[in-house]
Design an enzyme around this catalytic site. Sequence first.
Site, PDB file in Angstrom:
ATOM      1  N   SER A 174      18.394  50.448  85.282  1.00 48.38           N
ATOM      2  CA  SER A 174      17.993  51.070  86.551  1.00 48.38           C
ATOM      3  C   SER A 174      19.187  51.390  87.451  1.00 48.38           C
ATOM      4  O   SER A 174      19.260  52.471  88.034  1.00 48.38           O
ATOM      5  CB  SER A 174      16.991  50.185  87.302  1.00 48.38           C
ATOM      6  OG  SER A 174      17.595  48.959  87.646  1.00 48.38           O
ATOM      7  N   ALA A 210      21.145  54.305  86.049  1.00 49.23           N
ATOM      8  CA  ALA A 210      20.400  55.568  86.178  1.00 49.23           C
ATOM      9  C   ALA A 210      20.559  56.129  87.596  1.00 49.23           C
ATOM     10  O   ALA A 210      20.752  57.338  87.786  1.00 49.23           O
ATOM     11  CB  ALA A 210      18.923  55.341  85.855  1.00 49.23           C
ATOM     12  N   ASP A 228      25.493  51.472  79.353  1.00 53.07           N
ATOM     13  CA  ASP A 228      24.355  51.993  80.120  1.00 53.07           C
ATOM     14  C   ASP A 228      24.694  53.377  80.678  1.00 53.07           C
ATOM     15  O   ASP A 228      23.926  54.337  80.548  1.00 53.07           O
ATOM     16  CB  ASP A 228      24.015  51.068  81.312  1.00 53.07           C
ATOM     17  CG  ASP A 228      23.366  49.761  80.893  1.00 53.07           C
ATOM     18  OD1 ASP A 228      23.473  49.397  79.707  1.00 53.07           O
ATOM     19  OD2 ASP A 228      22.758  49.100  81.751  1.00 53.07           O
TER      20      ASP A 228
HETATM   21  O1  PMV Z   1      22.381  46.048  82.059  1.00 49.87           O
HETATM   22  P1  PMV Z   1      21.633  45.445  80.917  1.00 49.87           P
HETATM   23  O2  PMV Z   1      20.922  44.186  81.223  1.00 49.87           O
HETATM   24  O3  PMV Z   1      20.817  46.444  80.204  1.00 49.87           O
HETATM   25  O4  PMV Z   1      22.733  44.928  79.810  1.00 49.87           O
HETATM   26  C1  PMV Z   1      23.833  45.670  79.454  1.00 49.87           C
HETATM   27  C2  PMV Z   1      24.315  45.275  78.102  1.00 49.87           C
HETATM   28  C3  PMV Z   1      25.329  44.146  77.990  1.00 49.87           C
HETATM   29  O5  PMV Z   1      25.927  44.325  76.707  1.00 49.87           O
HETATM   30  C4  PMV Z   1      24.659  42.798  78.064  1.00 49.87           C
HETATM   31  C5  PMV Z   1      26.403  44.204  79.061  1.00 49.87           C
HETATM   32  C6  PMV Z   1      27.353  45.385  78.906  1.00 49.87           C
HETATM   33  O6  PMV Z   1      28.102  45.641  79.867  1.00 49.87           O
HETATM   34  O7  PMV Z   1      27.390  46.019  77.847  1.00 49.87           O
END
Ligand code: PMV
Length: 329
Positions: free
Chosen positions: A114, A117, A158
């Site tokens: 979120s 995004a 992300d």
């Molecule tokens: O933001 P989240 O909870 O979807 O997690 C991201 C993924 C992790 O590998 C846990 C952290 C990262 O920075 O890649």
Amino acid sequence: MKVIGRSPAKVILFGEHFVVNGNTAISMAIDLPTQVIVEDLSNKSIHISSDNLGVTATFSRDGKTTQVLGPNAESILRPVFETASFTMRKFCSAGRGMKIRIASSVPVGMGLGSSAATAVATVAATAALQGKHLAKDDIFDAAYTLEKLVHGRPSGIDQATITHGGLIMYSNGKVDDKLNVPEPPRFIIGNTGKGRSTGELVAKVTKLRQESGATYASIASEAQEIAEKASRALRIGDQRAVGGLMNQNQRLLEMVGVSSPELEALILAARGAGALGAKLTGGGGGGCMIALVDQQASTRVARHIEEAGGQVIEGKFSADGVQSFIQEE
Ligand code: PMV
């Protein structure tokens, strides 16, 4: 004139956590939109509101709040202010005031991206309002730079997934490959509803790596093999193999301590109802799990996840990453 920045959310299919230390991860953009609507303001302030969270704040250009409404409004909206200010400083001639409205369908803090995004859509919309249509790589760089300021050592997966869309392989701060698949995998997302902090979970894995280096290295090397096998299985559309690899990946996430009883209840319910594979997605500790399903099992898996206490979220594949549109009035 208004500009709308629209971004998808994301699920990580393989390699979360291990990607923070150089492993490969695979993630997919999903069609749960976040819209950031921006327009010029005649005064020089930046006024920000979130429809879903019911919060509003006005910031002066030097970052002081002049008006705040709603619970935790300032801490929720300050990252959006920082994102818009950074974008203006870096890509535009700063100085104009702006109104920013956020309307998002992504549950907050549940591992679906979120905050990324919102950041990615804010960068794209802020620049477009000032006449700059940024390349995807510039949008990613800006959102990732800001994320690094907020959270110690994020991998950037992300921001990359949400910026570029589709199904990507990612490592060391860049997209290695966009995976072309015969048919996008079909997932049911189950939300435990239990909030958690990704930063704390990442710190837990870092502690394990520092204190038991050899144990971590062997788990991470297995995770790398799983991600590589999964990329091949995805490319040829071997869903059964993908599901088996998801189950193996879940076991490694349990070993590094980022699963939770709530997640495991939903994962077991999904597998018992005929999912091809199921695992947590994102930071873990709570938040969401994903179950890979075929058409026949889909309704049954969703029902069993609900009966086990989860909230089911539709997670349709989104080929599109962030986009911005001009809306003339
Ligand atoms: O933001 P989240 O909870 O979807 O997690 C991201 C993924 C992790 O590998 C846990 C952290 C990262 O920075 O890649």
